[in-house]
Design a protein around this motif. Structure first.
Motif, PDB file in Angstrom:
ATOM      1  N   MET A   1      23.032  28.065  63.519  1.00 57.57           N
ATOM      2  CA  MET A   1      23.504  28.653  64.760  1.00 57.57           C
ATOM      3  C   MET A   1      23.852  30.131  64.595  1.00 57.57           C
ATOM      4  SD  MET A   1      23.377  27.299  67.548  1.00 57.57           S
ATOM      5  CE  MET A   1      23.497  25.900  68.547  1.00 57.57           C
ATOM      6  N   GLU A   2      24.277  30.505  63.392  1.00 62.71           N
ATOM      7  CA  GLU A   2      24.658  31.895  63.192  1.00 62.71           C
ATOM      8  C   GLU A   2      23.454  32.825  63.344  1.00 62.71           C
ATOM      9  OE1 GLU A   2      26.561  34.603  59.709  1.00 62.71           O
ATOM     10  OE2 GLU A   2      27.403  32.609  60.014  1.00 62.71           O
ATOM     11  N   THR A   3      22.303  32.400  62.890  1.00 65.02           N
ATOM     12  CA  THR A   3      21.086  33.204  63.029  1.00 65.02           C
ATOM     13  C   THR A   3      20.742  33.397  64.497  1.00 65.02           C
ATOM     14  OG1 THR A   3      20.277  32.346  60.927  1.00 65.02           O
ATOM     15  CG2 THR A   3      18.674  33.377  62.377  1.00 65.02           C
ATOM     16  N   LYS A   4      20.885  32.342  65.273  1.00 62.62           N
ATOM     17  CA  LYS A   4      20.594  32.424  66.702  1.00 62.62           C
ATOM     18  C   LYS A   4      21.534  33.421  67.380  1.00 62.62           C
ATOM     19  CE  LYS A   4      20.140  29.544  70.806  1.00 62.62           C
ATOM     20  NZ  LYS A   4      20.268  28.188  71.338  1.00 62.62           N
ATOM     21  N   ASN A   5      22.815  33.410  67.019  1.00 73.74           N
ATOM     22  CA  ASN A   5      23.768  34.357  67.594  1.00 73.74           C
ATOM     23  C   ASN A   5      23.439  35.790  67.201  1.00 73.74           C
ATOM     24  OD1 ASN A   5      25.231  32.353  68.911  1.00 73.74           O
ATOM     25  ND2 ASN A   5      26.586  32.023  67.148  1.00 73.74           N
ATOM     26  N   LYS A   6      22.980  35.987  65.964  1.00 73.39           N
ATOM     27  CA  LYS A   6      22.571  37.325  65.528  1.00 73.39           C
ATOM     28  C   LYS A   6      21.371  37.806  66.342  1.00 73.39           C
ATOM     29  CE  LYS A   6      24.112  37.156  60.732  1.00 73.39           C
ATOM     30  NZ  LYS A   6      23.679  37.126  59.320  1.00 73.39           N
ATOM     31  N   ILE A   7      20.432  36.911  66.574  1.00 72.00           N
ATOM     32  CA  ILE A   7      19.246  37.267  67.353  1.00 72.00           C
ATOM     33  C   ILE A   7      19.654  37.689  68.759  1.00 72.00           C
ATOM     34  CG2 ILE A   7      17.162  36.322  68.442  1.00 72.00           C
ATOM     35  CD1 ILE A   7      16.794  34.627  65.875  1.00 72.00           C
ATOM     36  N   ILE A   8      20.576  36.945  69.360  1.00 69.07           N
ATOM     37  CA  ILE A   8      21.015  37.262  70.723  1.00 69.07           C
ATOM     38  C   ILE A   8      21.748  38.601  70.752  1.00 69.07           C
ATOM     39  CG2 ILE A   8      22.554  36.516  72.590  1.00 69.07           C
ATOM     40  CD1 ILE A   8      21.797  33.601  71.718  1.00 69.07           C
ATOM     41  N   LYS A   9      22.594  38.879  69.753  1.00 63.09           N
ATOM     42  CA  LYS A   9      23.300  40.167  69.695  1.00 63.09           C
ATOM     43  C   LYS A   9      22.304  41.320  69.519  1.00 63.09           C
ATOM     44  CE  LYS A   9      27.718  38.527  67.943  1.00 63.09           C
ATOM     45  NZ  LYS A   9      28.655  38.502  66.804  1.00 63.09           N
ATOM     46  N   ILE A  10      21.350  41.130  68.637  1.00 68.79           N
ATOM     47  CA  ILE A  10      20.344  42.170  68.421  1.00 68.79           C
ATOM     48  C   ILE A  10      19.527  42.383  69.687  1.00 68.79           C
ATOM     49  CG2 ILE A  10      18.217  42.716  67.156  1.00 68.79           C
ATOM     50  CD1 ILE A  10      19.532  41.323  64.710  1.00 68.79           C
ATOM     51  N   SER A  80      15.372  38.738  78.491  1.00 71.23           N
ATOM     52  CA  SER A  80      15.176  37.289  78.610  1.00 71.23           C
ATOM     53  C   SER A  80      15.728  36.549  77.388  1.00 71.23           C
ATOM     54  CB  SER A  80      13.704  36.957  78.833  1.00 71.23           C
ATOM     55  OG  SER A  80      12.941  37.220  77.693  1.00 71.23           O
ATOM     56  N   ILE A  81      15.618  37.139  76.195  1.00 72.46           N
ATOM     57  CA  ILE A  81      16.203  36.500  75.009  1.00 72.46           C
ATOM     58  C   ILE A  81      17.719  36.430  75.155  1.00 72.46           C
ATOM     59  CG2 ILE A  81      16.651  36.775  72.525  1.00 72.46           C
ATOM     60  CD1 ILE A  81      13.806  37.929  72.293  1.00 72.46           C
ATOM     61  N   ALA A  82      18.331  37.521  75.622  1.00 72.69           N
ATOM     62  CA  ALA A  82      19.783  37.544  75.786  1.00 72.69           C
ATOM     63  C   ALA A  82      20.242  36.603  76.893  1.00 72.69           C
ATOM     64  CB  ALA A  82      20.247  38.969  76.073  1.00 72.69           C
ATOM     65  N   MET A  83      19.491  36.538  77.995  1.00 75.47           N
ATOM     66  CA  MET A  83      19.895  35.695  79.125  1.00 75.47           C
ATOM     67  C   MET A  83      19.677  34.215  78.834  1.00 75.47           C
ATOM     68  SD  MET A  83      20.922  37.734  81.617  1.00 75.47           S
ATOM     69  CE  MET A  83      20.639  36.979  83.176  1.00 75.47           C
ATOM     70  N   GLU A  84      18.541  33.876  78.245  1.00 70.85           N
ATOM     71  CA  GLU A  84      18.223  32.473  77.963  1.00 70.85           C
ATOM     72  C   GLU A  84      18.902  31.981  76.692  1.00 70.85           C
ATOM     73  OE1 GLU A  84      13.999  31.905  77.995  1.00 70.85           O
ATOM     74  OE2 GLU A  84      13.769  32.947  79.900  1.00 70.85           O
ATOM     75  N   LYS A  85      19.417  32.923  75.908  1.00 63.96           N
ATOM     76  CA  LYS A  85      20.070  32.617  74.637  1.00 63.96           C
ATOM     77  C   LYS A  85      19.161  31.806  73.702  1.00 63.96           C
ATOM     78  CE  LYS A  85      24.785  32.934  76.410  1.00 63.96           C
ATOM     79  NZ  LYS A  85      24.825  34.337  76.352  1.00 63.96           N
ATOM     80  N   ALA A  86      17.873  32.132  73.758  1.00 67.14           N
ATOM     81  CA  ALA A  86      16.897  31.454  72.903  1.00 67.14           C
ATOM     82  C   ALA A  86      15.683  32.359  72.711  1.00 67.14           C
ATOM     83  CB  ALA A  86      16.466  30.143  73.542  1.00 67.14           C
ATOM     84  N   PRO A  87      15.265  32.536  71.459  1.00 68.42           N
ATOM     85  CA  PRO A  87      14.079  33.368  71.227  1.00 68.42           C
ATOM     86  C   PRO A  87      12.771  32.658  71.554  1.00 68.42           C
ATOM     87  CG  PRO A  87      14.972  32.608  69.149  1.00 68.42           C
ATOM     88  CD  PRO A  87      15.913  32.139  70.217  1.00 68.42           C
ATOM     89  N   PHE A  88      12.774  31.324  71.502  1.00 68.53           N
ATOM     90  CA  PHE A  88      11.551  30.578  71.778  1.00 68.53           C
ATOM     91  C   PHE A  88      11.583  30.082  73.215  1.00 68.53           C
ATOM     92  CE2 PHE A  88      12.015  30.001  67.151  1.00 68.53           C
ATOM     93  CZ  PHE A  88      10.846  30.620  66.767  1.00 68.53           C
ATOM     94  N   SER A  89      10.811  30.755  74.057  1.00 68.92           N
ATOM     95  CA  SER A  89      10.696  30.329  75.455  1.00 68.92           C
ATOM     96  C   SER A  89       9.350  30.796  75.983  1.00 68.92           C
ATOM     97  CB  SER A  89      11.833  30.903  76.303  1.00 68.92           C
ATOM     98  OG  SER A  89      11.695  32.297  76.446  1.00 68.92           O
ATOM     99  N   GLU A  90       8.962  30.224  77.096  1.00 64.18           N
ATOM    100  CA  GLU A  90       7.703  30.637  77.717  1.00 64.18           C
ATOM    101  C   GLU A  90       7.769  32.093  78.145  1.00 64.18           C
ATOM    102  OE1 GLU A  90       6.148  28.027  80.758  1.00 64.18           O
ATOM    103  OE2 GLU A  90       6.979  26.291  79.718  1.00 64.18           O
ATOM    104  N   THR A  91       8.936  32.522  78.621  1.00 62.95           N
ATOM    105  CA  THR A  91       9.109  33.902  79.075  1.00 62.95           C
ATOM    106  C   THR A  91       8.900  34.877  77.929  1.00 62.95           C
ATOM    107  OG1 THR A  91      10.761  33.072  80.635  1.00 62.95           O
ATOM    108  CG2 THR A  91      10.671  35.441  80.316  1.00 62.95           C
ATOM    109  N   VAL A  92       9.478  34.577  76.777  1.00 63.06           N
ATOM    110  CA  VAL A  92       9.347  35.467  75.618  1.00 63.06           C
ATOM    111  C   VAL A  92       7.893  35.558  75.169  1.00 63.06           C
ATOM    112  CG1 VAL A  92       9.975  35.784  73.194  1.00 63.06           C
ATOM    113  CG2 VAL A  92      11.726  35.156  74.845  1.00 63.06           C
ATOM    114  N   SER A  93       7.211  34.430  75.075  1.00 65.66           N
ATOM    115  CA  SER A  93       5.804  34.482  74.649  1.00 65.66           C
ATOM    116  C   SER A  93       4.952  35.199  75.696  1.00 65.66           C
ATOM    117  CB  SER A  93       5.265  33.089  74.361  1.00 65.66           C
ATOM    118  OG  SER A  93       5.347  32.260  75.484  1.00 65.66           O
ATOM    119  N   HIS A  94       5.280  35.008  76.972  1.00 68.98           N
ATOM    120  CA  HIS A  94       4.560  35.706  78.043  1.00 68.98           C
ATOM    121  C   HIS A  94       4.721  37.219  77.898  1.00 68.98           C
ATOM    122  CE1 HIS A  94       3.109  36.660  82.064  1.00 68.98           C
ATOM    123  NE2 HIS A  94       4.211  37.351  82.249  1.00 68.98           N
TER     124      HIS A  94
END
Length: 163
Positions: A1-10, A80-94
């Protein structure tokens, strides 16, 4: 989970940086348009004819204009990464795919258009705008990374369904 939080902060910080760069590209685009007009009318650059000056700065404004579109998509991906709080999404790949296409376009279109117009307007000139091969390769690699993100999104959905 810590990596995911770092990704969202970045992503949040990168969103702000890309917003600033977006604004600077807009300013650069307007500046190059003004320079194309003013410098060509005054024949201010001695080594260029006024037509060469206009085409040169016009091509630079085209580069800046296309960077506006590129940075808008970059800004959108971080948002979209910050709003969805997830790097893997259809929006990100789009958005990764759109960014990849924009990188290829920025690497080719202004150079082709600028070189063709320069040869039409000033046939005696030696000025040619180079196509950026590195940008084309980066666009293809980013497109593949977008496919990996799409696959990661599918795996994430399957993992969420099993829980």
């Amino acid at each position: 989970m810590e990596t995911k939080n770092k990704i969202i902060k970045i992503a949040k910080v990168s969103y702000i940086v890309s917003k600033v760069l977006y604004f600077l590209s807009f300013v650069a685009c307007l500046t190059f348009i003004v320079l194309a007009i003013v410098l060509s009318l005054n024949n201010s650059i001695e080594s260029f004819t006024s037509a060469e000056t206009a085409v040169f700065f016009g091509t630079l404004s085209l580069y800046a204009f296309m960077h506006i579109g590129l940075l808008w998509n970059v800004e959108s991906i971080f948002k979209s990464i910050a709003m969805e709080k997830a790097p893997f999404s259809e929006t990100v790949s789009h958005y990764l795919w759109k960014i990849a296409i924009f990188i290829v376009l920025v690497s080719t279109i202004p150079a082709l258009v600028g070189s063709i117009i320069m040869k039409l307007v000033c046939p005696a000139t030696d000025i040619v705008f180079p196509i950026e091969l590195g940008g084309i390769i980066a666009g293809v690699v980013l497109f593949l990374i977008g496919m990996c993100f799409n696959y990661g999104n599918e795996l994430q959905k399957k993992d969420d369904e099993t829980l």
